[in-house]
Design a protein around this motif. Structure first.
Motif, mmCIF file in Angstrom:
data_model
loop_
_atom_site.group_PDB
_atom_site.id
_atom_site.type_symbol
_atom_site.label_atom_id
_atom_site.label_comp_id
_atom_site.label_asym_id
_atom_site.label_seq_id
_atom_site.Cartn_x
_atom_site.Cartn_y
_atom_site.Cartn_z
ATOM 1 N N LEU B 60 13.089 11.490 -21.582
ATOM 2 C CA LEU B 60 13.200 12.082 -22.911
ATOM 3 C C LEU B 60 12.933 11.008 -23.957
ATOM 4 C CD1 LEU B 60 16.352 14.340 -22.395
ATOM 5 C CD2 LEU B 60 13.945 15.044 -22.428
ATOM 6 N N PRO B 61 12.057 11.295 -24.952
ATOM 7 C CA PRO B 61 11.609 10.256 -25.887
ATOM 8 C C PRO B 61 12.713 9.688 -26.771
ATOM 9 C CG PRO B 61 10.178 12.206 -25.977
ATOM 10 C CD PRO B 61 11.364 12.580 -25.172
ATOM 11 N N SER B 62 13.686 10.497 -27.124
ATOM 12 C CA SER B 62 14.766 10.018 -27.981
ATOM 13 C C SER B 62 15.971 10.913 -27.803
ATOM 14 C CB SER B 62 14.318 10.027 -29.450
ATOM 15 O OG SER B 62 14.291 11.353 -29.963
ATOM 16 N N ASP B 63 17.076 10.541 -28.442
ATOM 17 C CA ASP B 63 18.287 11.365 -28.327
ATOM 18 C C ASP B 63 18.183 12.652 -29.133
ATOM 19 O OD1 ASP B 63 20.326 9.240 -30.506
ATOM 20 O OD2 ASP B 63 18.524 10.413 -30.870
ATOM 21 N N ARG B 64 17.079 12.856 -29.820
ATOM 22 C CA ARG B 64 16.876 14.149 -30.499
ATOM 23 C C ARG B 64 16.459 15.224 -29.503
ATOM 24 N NH1 ARG B 64 12.823 14.645 -33.208
ATOM 25 N NH2 ARG B 64 11.621 12.767 -32.703
ATOM 26 N N PHE B 65 16.046 14.795 -28.331
ATOM 27 C CA PHE B 65 15.584 15.720 -27.288
ATOM 28 C C PHE B 65 16.708 15.972 -26.297
ATOM 29 C CE2 PHE B 65 10.876 15.992 -27.672
ATOM 30 C CZ PHE B 65 10.709 15.105 -28.722
ATOM 31 N N SER B 66 16.897 17.226 -25.947
ATOM 32 C CA SER B 66 17.864 17.571 -24.912
ATOM 33 C C SER B 66 17.346 18.785 -24.161
ATOM 34 C CB SER B 66 19.249 17.840 -25.495
ATOM 35 O OG SER B 66 19.199 18.967 -26.354
ATOM 36 N N ALA B 67 17.835 18.962 -22.961
ATOM 37 C CA ALA B 67 17.408 20.113 -22.158
ATOM 38 C C ALA B 67 18.562 20.564 -21.289
ATOM 39 C CB ALA B 67 16.194 19.770 -21.297
ATOM 40 N N GLU B 68 18.570 21.847 -21.037
ATOM 41 C CA GLU B 68 19.562 22.387 -20.117
ATOM 42 C C GLU B 68 18.936 23.489 -19.293
ATOM 43 O OE1 GLU B 68 22.862 23.965 -22.275
ATOM 44 O OE2 GLU B 68 21.774 25.726 -22.969
ATOM 45 N N ARG B 69 19.577 23.748 -18.185
ATOM 46 C CA ARG B 69 19.139 24.829 -17.314
ATOM 47 C C ARG B 69 20.378 25.571 -16.847
ATOM 48 N NH1 ARG B 69 15.804 24.446 -11.548
ATOM 49 N NH2 ARG B 69 15.063 26.627 -11.565
ATOM 50 N N THR B 70 20.343 26.878 -16.934
ATOM 51 C CA THR B 70 21.501 27.681 -16.571
ATOM 52 C C THR B 70 21.169 28.638 -15.439
ATOM 53 O OG1 THR B 70 20.918 29.274 -18.302
ATOM 54 C CG2 THR B 70 22.497 27.557 -18.881
ATOM 55 N N GLY B 71 22.145 28.845 -14.566
ATOM 56 C CA GLY B 71 21.976 29.783 -13.460
ATOM 57 C C GLY B 71 20.849 29.413 -12.521
ATOM 58 N N GLY B 72 20.459 28.159 -12.544
ATOM 59 C CA GLY B 72 19.359 27.721 -11.687
ATOM 60 C C GLY B 72 18.047 28.388 -12.029
ATOM 61 N N SER B 73 17.967 28.894 -13.263
ATOM 62 C CA SER B 73 16.749 29.614 -13.637
ATOM 63 C C SER B 73 16.215 29.122 -14.974
ATOM 64 C CB SER B 73 17.027 31.119 -13.661
ATOM 65 O OG SER B 73 15.863 31.839 -13.993
ATOM 66 N N VAL B 74 16.506 29.842 -16.033
ATOM 67 C CA VAL B 74 15.933 29.567 -17.349
ATOM 68 C C VAL B 74 16.331 28.175 -17.843
ATOM 69 C CG1 VAL B 74 15.978 30.265 -19.767
ATOM 70 C CG2 VAL B 74 15.864 31.992 -17.963
ATOM 71 N N SER B 75 15.357 27.518 -18.483
ATOM 72 C CA SER B 75 15.625 26.213 -19.071
ATOM 73 C C SER B 75 15.234 26.233 -20.539
ATOM 74 C CB SER B 75 14.845 25.126 -18.342
ATOM 75 O OG SER B 75 15.041 23.852 -18.951
ATOM 76 N N THR B 76 15.991 25.484 -21.321
ATOM 77 C CA THR B 76 15.706 25.351 -22.748
ATOM 78 C C THR B 76 15.556 23.885 -23.099
ATOM 79 O OG1 THR B 76 16.992 27.350 -23.238
ATOM 80 C CG2 THR B 76 16.510 25.869 -25.066
ATOM 81 N N LEU B 77 14.488 23.562 -23.776
ATOM 82 C CA LEU B 77 14.275 22.215 -24.306
ATOM 83 C C LEU B 77 14.513 22.292 -25.809
ATOM 84 C CD1 LEU B 77 13.208 19.253 -23.848
ATOM 85 C CD2 LEU B 77 10.947 20.142 -24.442
ATOM 86 N N THR B 78 15.436 21.492 -26.290
ATOM 87 C CA THR B 78 15.790 21.497 -27.707
ATOM 88 C C THR B 78 15.375 20.187 -28.349
ATOM 89 O OG1 THR B 78 17.685 22.956 -27.289
ATOM 90 C CG2 THR B 78 17.664 21.749 -29.371
ATOM 91 N N ILE B 79 14.730 20.298 -29.481
ATOM 92 C CA ILE B 79 14.366 19.122 -30.262
ATOM 93 C C ILE B 79 15.054 19.248 -31.608
ATOM 94 C CG2 ILE B 79 12.496 17.674 -31.125
ATOM 95 C CD1 ILE B 79 10.580 19.198 -29.273
ATOM 96 N N GLN B 80 15.912 18.287 -31.896
ATOM 97 C CA GLN B 80 16.634 18.297 -33.167
ATOM 98 C C GLN B 80 15.892 17.444 -34.193
ATOM 99 O OE1 GLN B 80 20.403 16.827 -31.526
ATOM 100 N NE2 GLN B 80 21.312 18.825 -32.000
#
Lengths: 110, 115
Positions: B60-80
């Protein structure tokens, strides 16, 4: 992780065979060699994978010499629709940080 | 069968805003990858999930980037607090199990433009 080196770009005329070579001098015993193709505005698409000698499918052939320090992707009789970026990857099963690199931009000319 | 899907396909946002990018992997695929591709460049590895866990977030390029995955399926990449240098195509891929010996199936990507 095994680093790969491949030409940045290649041109070919329609109907010719194209060979793209990838160098991977520090390939590990467990590593496979995988090639992907990427068209503009699309995600990469798996083409072929091999471990040693020769692998052939309906799209391409992959030649791997005995020392496995390089591999050659062969595209028979290319057409304009084969114009794309081709990536060579080297790695094994289990978790690995995956590196695609810049790839080889193949331009097929009419 | 259904392939990897990503949404939105295009996102234009103002500098400083937060964005969320979504990836729906192929059903049953345990491994999920996020990449970033700037114009004319190769793919930059961001993060990998095995199930819901991400063993290594160092891509991840910086701490503004985060990602999560739930239920072993859908993933979300968040950029603040997006910056103009975040403009790129964000690609998601999944595979039946981890590692480069397994074929990765890519989604169409999300083109992010930060103005």
């Amino acid at each position: 992780l095994a680093k790969t080196t491949q030409p940045i770009s290649m041109d070919s005329y329609e109907g010719q065979e194209v060979n793209i070579t990838c160098s991977h001098n520090n390939i590990a015993t467990n590593d496979y060699i995988t090639w992907y193709q990427q068209f503009p505005s699309q995600g990469p698409r798996f083409i072929i994978q091999g471990y040693k000698t020769k692998v052939t499918n309906e799209v391409a052939s992959l030649f791997i010499p005995a020392d496995r320090k390089s591999s050659t992707l062969s595209l028979p009789r290319v057409s304009l629709s084969d114009t794309a970026v081709y990536y060579c990857l080297v790695g094994a099963g289990g978790y690995q940080k995956v590196t695609f690199g810049i790839g080889t931009k193949l331009q097929v000319i009419p | 069968g259904a392939g990897v899907s990503q949404s939105p396909s295009n996102k234009v946002t103002e500098k400083g805003k937060d964005v969320e990018l979504r990836c729906d992997p192929i059903s049953g695929h345990t491994a999920l990858y996020w990449y970033r591709q700037s114009l004319g460049q190769g793919l930059e590895f961001l993060i990998y999930f095995q199930g819901n866990s991400a063993p290594d977030k160092s891509g991840l390029p910086s701490d503004r980037f985060s990602a999560e995955r739930t239920g072993g399926s859908v993933s979300t990449l968040t950029i603040q607090r997006t910056q103009q240098e975040d403009s790129a195509v964000y690609l998601c891929a999944s595979s039946p199990s981890p590692g480069t010996s397994r074929e990765q199936y890519f989604g169409p990507g999300t083109r992010l433009t930060v103005t």
